[in-house]
Design a protein around this motif. Structure first.
Motif, PDB file in Angstrom:
ATOM      1  N   LEU A  25       0.836  -1.195   0.000  1.00  0.00           N
ATOM      2  CA  LEU A  25       0.000   0.000   0.000  1.00  0.00           C
ATOM      3  C   LEU A  25       0.873   1.248   0.000  1.00  0.00           C
ATOM      4  O   LEU A  25       1.844   1.348   0.767  1.00  0.00           O
ATOM      5  CB  LEU A  25      -0.904   0.036   1.245  1.00  0.00           C
ATOM      6  CG  LEU A  25      -1.879  -1.114   1.460  1.00  0.00           C
ATOM      7  CD1 LEU A  25      -2.767  -0.814   2.665  1.00  0.00           C
ATOM      8  CD2 LEU A  25      -2.730  -1.357   0.228  1.00  0.00           C
ATOM      9  N   HIS A  27       0.467   5.395   0.343  1.00  0.00           N
ATOM     10  CA  HIS A  27      -0.457   6.403   0.851  1.00  0.00           C
ATOM     11  C   HIS A  27      -0.485   7.675   0.000  1.00  0.00           C
ATOM     12  O   HIS A  27       0.359   7.879  -0.879  1.00  0.00           O
ATOM     13  CB  HIS A  27      -0.060   6.769   2.277  1.00  0.00           C
ATOM     14  CG  HIS A  27       1.373   7.250   2.374  1.00  0.00           C
ATOM     15  ND1 HIS A  27       1.767   8.515   1.999  1.00  0.00           N
ATOM     16  CD2 HIS A  27       2.505   6.607   2.773  1.00  0.00           C
ATOM     17  CE1 HIS A  27       3.068   8.652   2.192  1.00  0.00           C
ATOM     18  NE2 HIS A  27       3.549   7.504   2.639  1.00  0.00           N
ATOM     19  N   SER A  33       0.178   5.810   6.372  1.00  0.00           N
ATOM     20  CA  SER A  33      -0.667   4.616   6.286  1.00  0.00           C
ATOM     21  C   SER A  33      -2.030   4.792   6.932  1.00  0.00           C
ATOM     22  O   SER A  33      -2.990   4.104   6.559  1.00  0.00           O
ATOM     23  CB  SER A  33       0.045   3.413   6.907  1.00  0.00           C
ATOM     24  OG  SER A  33       0.519   3.720   8.204  1.00  0.00           O
ATOM     25  N   PHE A  36      -5.486   5.032   4.902  1.00  0.00           N
ATOM     26  CA  PHE A  36      -6.294   3.922   4.398  1.00  0.00           C
ATOM     27  C   PHE A  36      -7.425   3.536   5.342  1.00  0.00           C
ATOM     28  O   PHE A  36      -8.290   2.740   4.970  1.00  0.00           O
ATOM     29  CB  PHE A  36      -5.405   2.720   4.103  1.00  0.00           C
ATOM     30  CG  PHE A  36      -4.514   2.915   2.905  1.00  0.00           C
ATOM     31  CD1 PHE A  36      -5.015   2.742   1.628  1.00  0.00           C
ATOM     32  CD2 PHE A  36      -3.191   3.299   3.067  1.00  0.00           C
ATOM     33  CE1 PHE A  36      -4.207   2.937   0.517  1.00  0.00           C
ATOM     34  CE2 PHE A  36      -2.374   3.498   1.956  1.00  0.00           C
ATOM     35  CZ  PHE A  36      -2.881   3.322   0.680  1.00  0.00           C
ATOM     36  N   ASN A  39      -9.638   0.231   5.605  1.00  0.00           N
ATOM     37  CA  ASN A  39      -9.290  -0.642   4.487  1.00  0.00           C
ATOM     38  C   ASN A  39      -8.093  -1.539   4.786  1.00  0.00           C
ATOM     39  O   ASN A  39      -7.988  -2.629   4.229  1.00  0.00           O
ATOM     40  CB  ASN A  39      -9.013   0.196   3.236  1.00  0.00           C
ATOM     41  CG  ASN A  39     -10.270   0.809   2.685  1.00  0.00           C
ATOM     42  OD1 ASN A  39     -11.040   0.169   1.977  1.00  0.00           O
ATOM     43  ND2 ASN A  39     -10.514   2.075   3.026  1.00  0.00           N
ATOM     44  N   ILE A  40      -7.179  -1.093   5.650  1.00  0.00           N
ATOM     45  CA  ILE A  40      -6.027  -1.937   5.971  1.00  0.00           C
ATOM     46  C   ILE A  40      -6.482  -3.230   6.635  1.00  0.00           C
ATOM     47  O   ILE A  40      -6.089  -4.332   6.232  1.00  0.00           O
ATOM     48  CB  ILE A  40      -5.018  -1.183   6.856  1.00  0.00           C
ATOM     49  CG1 ILE A  40      -4.287  -0.117   6.033  1.00  0.00           C
ATOM     50  CG2 ILE A  40      -4.009  -2.152   7.459  1.00  0.00           C
ATOM     51  CD1 ILE A  40      -3.192   0.608   6.776  1.00  0.00           C
ATOM     52  N   VAL A  49      -0.438  -7.458   4.126  1.00  0.00           N
ATOM     53  CA  VAL A  49      -0.482  -6.062   3.726  1.00  0.00           C
ATOM     54  C   VAL A  49       0.775  -5.353   4.221  1.00  0.00           C
ATOM     55  O   VAL A  49       1.100  -5.394   5.415  1.00  0.00           O
ATOM     56  CB  VAL A  49      -1.740  -5.367   4.279  1.00  0.00           C
ATOM     57  CG1 VAL A  49      -1.700  -3.863   4.011  1.00  0.00           C
ATOM     58  CG2 VAL A  49      -2.989  -5.976   3.649  1.00  0.00           C
ATOM     59  N   ALA A  51       2.417  -1.703   4.298  1.00  0.00           N
ATOM     60  CA  ALA A  51       2.190  -0.269   4.107  1.00  0.00           C
ATOM     61  C   ALA A  51       3.523   0.460   4.243  1.00  0.00           C
ATOM     62  O   ALA A  51       4.156   0.441   5.310  1.00  0.00           O
ATOM     63  CB  ALA A  51       1.186   0.254   5.125  1.00  0.00           C
ATOM     64  N   LEU A  91      -1.128  -1.269  -4.462  1.00  0.00           N
ATOM     65  CA  LEU A  91      -2.277  -0.369  -4.417  1.00  0.00           C
ATOM     66  C   LEU A  91      -1.816   0.986  -3.920  1.00  0.00           C
ATOM     67  O   LEU A  91      -1.271   1.098  -2.820  1.00  0.00           O
ATOM     68  CB  LEU A  91      -3.366  -0.935  -3.488  1.00  0.00           C
ATOM     69  CG  LEU A  91      -4.718  -0.215  -3.442  1.00  0.00           C
ATOM     70  CD1 LEU A  91      -5.804  -1.161  -2.927  1.00  0.00           C
ATOM     71  CD2 LEU A  91      -4.688   1.033  -2.562  1.00  0.00           C
ATOM     72  N   GLY A  92      -2.015   2.020  -4.748  1.00  0.00           N
ATOM     73  CA  GLY A  92      -1.611   3.364  -4.371  1.00  0.00           C
ATOM     74  C   GLY A  92      -2.760   4.334  -4.466  1.00  0.00           C
ATOM     75  O   GLY A  92      -3.555   4.279  -5.410  1.00  0.00           O
ATOM     76  N   TYR A  93      -2.837   5.227  -3.493  1.00  0.00           N
ATOM     77  CA  TYR A  93      -3.903   6.227  -3.431  1.00  0.00           C
ATOM     78  C   TYR A  93      -3.340   7.629  -3.668  1.00  0.00           C
ATOM     79  O   TYR A  93      -2.351   8.015  -3.037  1.00  0.00           O
ATOM     80  CB  TYR A  93      -4.590   6.161  -2.071  1.00  0.00           C
ATOM     81  CG  TYR A  93      -5.397   7.388  -1.719  1.00  0.00           C
ATOM     82  CD1 TYR A  93      -6.553   7.715  -2.433  1.00  0.00           C
ATOM     83  CD2 TYR A  93      -5.004   8.233  -0.689  1.00  0.00           C
ATOM     84  CE1 TYR A  93      -7.281   8.857  -2.122  1.00  0.00           C
ATOM     85  CE2 TYR A  93      -5.731   9.364  -0.364  1.00  0.00           C
ATOM     86  CZ  TYR A  93      -6.864   9.673  -1.094  1.00  0.00           C
ATOM     87  OH  TYR A  93      -7.573  10.803  -0.779  1.00  0.00           O
ATOM     88  N   ALA A 249     -11.517  -1.563  -0.387  1.00  0.00           N
ATOM     89  CA  ALA A 249     -10.996  -2.900  -0.054  1.00  0.00           C
ATOM     90  C   ALA A 249     -11.829  -3.990  -0.705  1.00  0.00           C
ATOM     91  O   ALA A 249     -11.300  -4.990  -1.194  1.00  0.00           O
ATOM     92  CB  ALA A 249     -10.955  -3.083   1.459  1.00  0.00           C
TER      93      ALA A 249
END
Length: 259
Positions: A25, A27, A33, A36, A39-40, A49, A51, A91-93, A249
């Motif tokens: 992940l 952020h 982190s 998220f 969702n984590i 996972v 992060a 997965l990147g936001y 998620a």
């Protein structure tokens, strides 16, 4: 579990949750982190996972180096290799979505599946008002940074120099870029997730998905025209609250389990 991994001269902070196939992940900007939210835990119910706190964010100290999506992507690839993950899902936001994209572009050997959440593949993909806010961020860094230092986020990460963080983020986001030609060459199966009231324009979302091979006509019963890429629009959300529930998620989990 938390650990610190030395990559490219930095001590990069890494948090791990759950067991199973690795999911990395990345952020959004300024935050880490905690962005998220729930969702984590939802993702960690069936995955390992990982992060990562990117340069100058969260518990990863800053270094004398500007923020660049490309060098941050090199850091991420370095962490994946140091952890011996082989190919990991990513997965990147937002800001982290840009880093995830560049990781897939620059280091395809470490990315299995890619999920980009609320990020643009070119600067012009953001609405003009958003670009203007980026352009003013570095000049307002001292004022904004002082405010954030007194906020819950500031108390969570007291070692962060918030003025520097905003100045560097503003400088990064004010630079022009267009990765659309490289996007079309991404080999990893990719999912795009956006809010229905996002910081990215609908035209860019459509073009981004099309560059990944999406946007074909109805694939029919045999699915012969269906692209490997997926597109999800989460209703009733914005760029800023997209991760407030576990909908991302849920969508990510279904995509990651798809054959």
């Amino acid at each position: 579990m938390t650990t610190s991994i030395t990559v490219n001269g930095m001590q990069i902070h890494v948090e791990e949750h759950g067991t199973g196939k690795p999911l990395v992940l990345l952020h959004g900007g300024i935050m880490a982190s905690e962005a998220f939210g729930p969702n984590i835990a939802a993702l960690a119910a069936g995955r390992r996972v990982i992060a990562i706190h990117l340069q100058g964010h969260g518990h990863t100290p800053d270094v004398d180096r500007p923020l660049r999506f490309e060098t941050l992507a090199d850091d991420v690839a370095g962490v994946i290799r140091e952890l011996g993950l082989g190919k990991a899902d990513l997965l990147g936001y937002s800001f982290g979505g840009g880093v995830a994209l560049q990781t897939a572009i620059r280091h395809p050997d470490v990315v299995d599946r890619l999920i980009v959440v609320s990020a643009a593949a070119s600067r012009n993909g953001f609405y003009p008002e958003v670009r203007t806010a980026f352009d003013h961020m570095d000049t307002q860094a001292a004022q904004i940074g002082a405010h954030v230092a007194q906020s819950p986020l500031g108390k969570l990460y007291p070692a962060v120099n918030w003025e520097t963080a905003f100045r560097k983020m503003g400088e990064l986001q004010s630079r022009d870029y267009d990765w659309m030609p490289q996007v079309s060459g991404i080999q990893a199966p990719t999912m795009l997730v956006f809010a229905d009231a996002d910081a990215i324009t609908l035209d860019h979302i459509a073009g981004f998905y099309k560059a990944l091979g999406g946007g074909q006509r109805d694939a029919g019963l045999d699915g012969s025209l269906r692209a490997a890429a997926r597109l999800a629009i989460v209703p009733g959300t914005t760029h800023y609250n997209l991760l407030a529930t576990t909908e991302v998620a849920r969508l990510a989990g279904a995509f990651l389990q798809a054959q």
